[in-house]
Design a protein around this motif. Sequence first.
Motif, PDB file in Angstrom:
ATOM      1  N   SER A   1      49.102  45.211  33.818  1.00  0.00           N
ATOM      2  CA  SER A   1      48.264  44.001  33.882  1.00  0.00           C
ATOM      3  C   SER A   1      48.941  42.841  33.168  1.00  0.00           C
ATOM      4  O   SER A   1      48.930  41.695  33.652  1.00  0.00           O
ATOM      5  CB  SER A   1      46.898  44.278  33.255  1.00  0.00           C
ATOM      6  OG  SER A   1      46.224  45.282  33.959  1.00  0.00           O
ATOM      7  N   ARG A   2      49.521  43.147  32.003  1.00  0.00           N
ATOM      8  CA  ARG A   2      50.211  42.077  31.273  1.00  0.00           C
ATOM      9  C   ARG A   2      51.361  41.510  32.099  1.00  0.00           C
ATOM     10  O   ARG A   2      51.538  40.278  32.171  1.00  0.00           O
ATOM     11  CB  ARG A   2      50.717  42.616  29.936  1.00  0.00           C
ATOM     12  CG  ARG A   2      51.452  41.563  29.117  1.00  0.00           C
ATOM     13  CD  ARG A   2      51.981  42.148  27.813  1.00  0.00           C
ATOM     14  NE  ARG A   2      52.690  41.157  27.051  1.00  0.00           N
ATOM     15  CZ  ARG A   2      53.304  41.380  25.898  1.00  0.00           C
ATOM     16  NH1 ARG A   2      53.261  42.606  25.377  1.00  0.00           N
ATOM     17  NH2 ARG A   2      53.928  40.413  25.273  1.00  0.00           N
TER      18      ARG A   2
ATOM     19  N   ASN B   1      51.608  41.522  35.289  1.00  0.00           N
ATOM     20  CA  ASN B   1      51.033  40.746  36.387  1.00  0.00           C
ATOM     21  C   ASN B   1      50.528  39.396  35.906  1.00  0.00           C
ATOM     22  O   ASN B   1      50.668  38.379  36.601  1.00  0.00           O
ATOM     23  CB  ASN B   1      49.903  41.527  37.046  1.00  0.00           C
ATOM     24  CG  ASN B   1      50.414  42.737  37.793  1.00  0.00           C
ATOM     25  OD1 ASN B   1      51.578  42.790  38.182  1.00  0.00           O
ATOM     26  ND2 ASN B   1      49.557  43.736  37.980  1.00  0.00           N
ATOM     27  N   TYR B   2      49.902  39.384  34.705  1.00  0.00           N
ATOM     28  CA  TYR B   2      49.425  38.106  34.170  1.00  0.00           C
ATOM     29  C   TYR B   2      50.590  37.150  33.897  1.00  0.00           C
ATOM     30  O   TYR B   2      50.489  35.930  34.124  1.00  0.00           O
ATOM     31  CB  TYR B   2      48.634  38.342  32.876  1.00  0.00           C
ATOM     32  CG  TYR B   2      47.276  38.985  33.094  1.00  0.00           C
ATOM     33  CD1 TYR B   2      46.544  38.704  34.246  1.00  0.00           C
ATOM     34  CD2 TYR B   2      46.724  39.861  32.158  1.00  0.00           C
ATOM     35  CE1 TYR B   2      45.309  39.288  34.455  1.00  0.00           C
ATOM     36  CE2 TYR B   2      45.490  40.448  32.361  1.00  0.00           C
ATOM     37  CZ  TYR B   2      44.783  40.159  33.511  1.00  0.00           C
ATOM     38  OH  TYR B   2      43.561  40.731  33.732  1.00  0.00           O
TER      39      TYR B   2
ATOM     40  N   HIS C   1      51.042  33.692  35.562  1.00  0.00           N
ATOM     41  CA  HIS C   1      51.197  32.469  34.787  1.00  0.00           C
ATOM     42  C   HIS C   1      52.432  31.679  35.240  1.00  0.00           C
ATOM     43  O   HIS C   1      52.391  30.447  35.403  1.00  0.00           O
ATOM     44  CB  HIS C   1      51.296  32.815  33.290  1.00  0.00           C
ATOM     45  CG  HIS C   1      51.463  31.620  32.396  1.00  0.00           C
ATOM     46  ND1 HIS C   1      52.674  31.284  31.834  1.00  0.00           N
ATOM     47  CD2 HIS C   1      50.576  30.673  31.995  1.00  0.00           C
ATOM     48  CE1 HIS C   1      52.531  30.176  31.130  1.00  0.00           C
ATOM     49  NE2 HIS C   1      51.260  29.794  31.197  1.00  0.00           N
TER      50      HIS C   1
END
Length: 1012
Positions: free
Chosen positions: A353-354, A356-357, A361
């Motif tokens: 998830s990180r 992907n974030y 961004h």
Amino acid sequence: MASVPYNIHPWSHLDGNSGSPQWKKCIVCCKTGAFKLPTEFAHHLRNFHCSKEGGSYVCRYGVNEVCPSLPLEGVSDKDYEDHVARDHVYNGSDYRRGGVGLRMTQMGHGHMISPLVSGRKEPSIVEDQFRWTIYDASVNLPAVLNDPRLAKRETDFFTKTWGEAFEKKDVQPSPFLPEINGSHFERYLGKISDKYKIHAHGIEQLSKQQISDRLHSGALKSLKQLEKNRADLDQVPKIFMLPNFSLENPETFCAVFPWTQVEESKPDKNGNRQSCKLLQEKLSHYLDTVEVHIGEQISKRSEAFFHAMTSHDELQDYMQVTCRAIKQLRDKIHALEETLAKGSLKILKLTRSRTNYVKLHNKLKLISTVQQTQPTIQLLLSTNEFVGALDLISTTQEVLAQELAGIHSFRHLGSQLAELEKIIDMMLRADLVKYVTAELNRPITDLQALADEEKLVAIVLGMLRQRDFEFVDVIRDEAFTALKATIKQSVIEAVATADDVDAEGIVGSLADQMRLLNYTEWMNMLKNVFHNILVIVNRVMAFHTVVREVILIAAGRTRKGADVALLQSSDETLEENKDAEDEDDGDDDDIVPSDAEPGHEPLLHVSVTPGNASDDLDVMITESEYLATVQGLKKMLCAVCDHAHDRCVKLMVARAKDGFLEKLSSNEFVALSKVIEGFVTECERKCGRRSTSLRGSLLNQANRFVDRFHDERKTKLSLILDNERWKQADVPAEFQEMVDLISKSGKMQLPEKQRIDLSKKPAEFIVVNGEKFAVVGTVLMLLKMMVEYCECVDNIPAAAQDILGRLIDLLKTFNSRTCQLVLGAGALQLVGLKTISTKNLALASRCLQLIVRYVPYIKDHFKPKLYDKKHTLKNLDQISKDYMDHIDEISNKLVAIMEGLTESYVIKWDAKAPMPSSCFRSVCKQMTKFHEVIIDVLPQHQVKVIFQRIHKSFVNLLRHQLLTLNVINDGGPQTGMVNADIVFYENNIKSLKGVEDVIEGMQSVWTNQVKS
């Protein structure tokens, strides 16, 4: 279209607390109070915030031209009208609760919106936006999944709707379950094997007859039943039994439902068609028949069915045991999952998830950057940063194609950037034309090379970035226009300022007015035209220099090395032609190829960032494009000079129309030739190539001038010769100064008038390098004419071949006319001479010798300027030979005259007293007189040769006379008398100057004489 400020939401007017209706103003256009009626606002939305794509209408009323309440793919015209009325013109709740709606109807060329009362009770977007209602459903999922056309339905329904991850997958065998094989059934087979043996044994105990009877009776029953079933089933059409039976097939449907029968049937009293009922009953009968047979088949197998039912309870027990085992297994698995797997999986999930974030961004930052592309491009274009704008467009296109592919909000940005790139191309061309026109049409007095040079650099770099090389053609065409306008303006100014030309009163073209200018005014105008043209050419040179520097940068090349090699190779043909001409012509006008004015430094001194230019700028053009563009620049510069020459040729042709140039004096034409030659040479020095048009025009005029020049001198020479009395003339000081200057400089040229001492008295002889020449007045004029021809070729070098031909013709004319007048005695009739004297002949010979003396000077003077040296110089050599032959003929004539005189005396001579005899006295007297005549005219070596020939002839005559008189050398009185005359003759000849050693001895007269 103006964009909506980011801090104002365009749909804030939907708030129920808003004080004024939402159709009162347009948030996007920021028009407040501009609409008095809802119809006006609806018209505004259709005209300015709506686009038609194909046959669908797309609403653009929103942030970034995106409406949040209408599909992006567009709707029909009617749906668009309803959308505008529902979502934009009126508040959504008012519209659904029975408020006024809008219906747009087509009326003529516009739209009219009429209010309608809507009774629809739909949920409000404002009030129920967080509550799901039946209106939010877009499809009935059970209906889709239970679609009877499942066989024809697309297999990728879930994939298309919910993504690629939603697809059918094969269930892989569990690694925790054992693989079932034959060994698992051995226990079961052992358990039932005994029962199977007892069953098989009981069957064997039956008698064969029983078995046969049973089989026979059973077979009969079966056959009867089969026949009955077959008879029943034969009533059912075979089409229902086909494996591919489907009512979706039109042929099958028509076969099952014969519509022709239905249409032909007549209705009954109640209006129903009997055929339909019959068909329905028939089909029901078929169905009942099939159901009966199916029931029979089921009843036959009831035993197996009940056996299965009895096994059901046992199976239920097994199932319960299995479920309990499965529950225990699941509990253990859940415990393992909670203990071992869940935490690790959560860590992996959070890490993913990180990542992907972070990607999201970065993608959002990239999207934000791309959103600023168009404003940045506008900013770059406002500062003439064309290359930077084009690079930004290219980079953005790559980002859209690679990293932002599929972003819906950017679906139109690529085409917008492509259109913007086309607009930049048009801007570049328009700015280049505007800049070049402004630079070339600056006042002539403005001597600045280029103004705002950085703008030209930016434009050319931008065009090179786009692979557009038409800037060379633009500069050339604008230069042509500027040259034409400059020449026309110069002529207008010259006509306007002329004193004796009334430009307003003259009806005619500008060329007609120009022909009224006198020579001085016309020459001043021509000089002004040449000056103005050179100013334009200098500006084109400045363009050439700057553009070439830009091309060097765009090609990634430096000024040193490769560029110099290129320029040398581009002018290779020109240099080879020039060298070949130099080998033939000698000291001709050299043309030094040059691309810039002396002392003109390169104008490009700017360091360029993306959009300006720099030494480390990326290579924009290939090597072949670089070479072609530099060659095009070179040709452009030459074309401008050639066009300037062509325009000047038209100017000269217009002025020469009335024979003005042919009537010019020698000095005037020479001055014109010098001005034109200077202009042509300057243009050739700038462009590095020889121009022919203006020189050709000048050559045509020069040929006419040379014709008149030659005719005047030839006529003058003929008149002088016709009046020449062939007497020795005094030599004026100017002629002596002329030959002295020629001897000193080695060139045929006239002395300056101020250097001639007019106080000097005319001399008796003309002295050439210490040698005296007694000449007639005609030859002095001819010598001056020869110098004038040589000076003419200096002023008009292009006509050298023609001028030398005319000079040769003039020399031939003098030679032939001299021969006719002197040797041919033509002067006796023309000028009334009584006889052609010896002195006349000697003077003619001496004049010919003087001309021959200067033929080598003529040869050296013309040789560097001739293009056909061999043939023309051979003609000069032939002239020298003709003159020498003529001189020899005159010498022969002088000898013949003396031979005739001596012969007339010798034939009368006799060896008698007194001594010396009168015959010898007369001969010596004539020889002395002849010597006195020629000694001051002819050179001593020629006089000596003539007297040697005369003496030889006299000896032969005397010998012949002695033989005739039969006088022999016998020492007698007659021999003494002969010797006395011979001694007298010898003494007399030896007393003559220059011929003292002619007498080698007179004893040869006694040769072949025998003593008696």
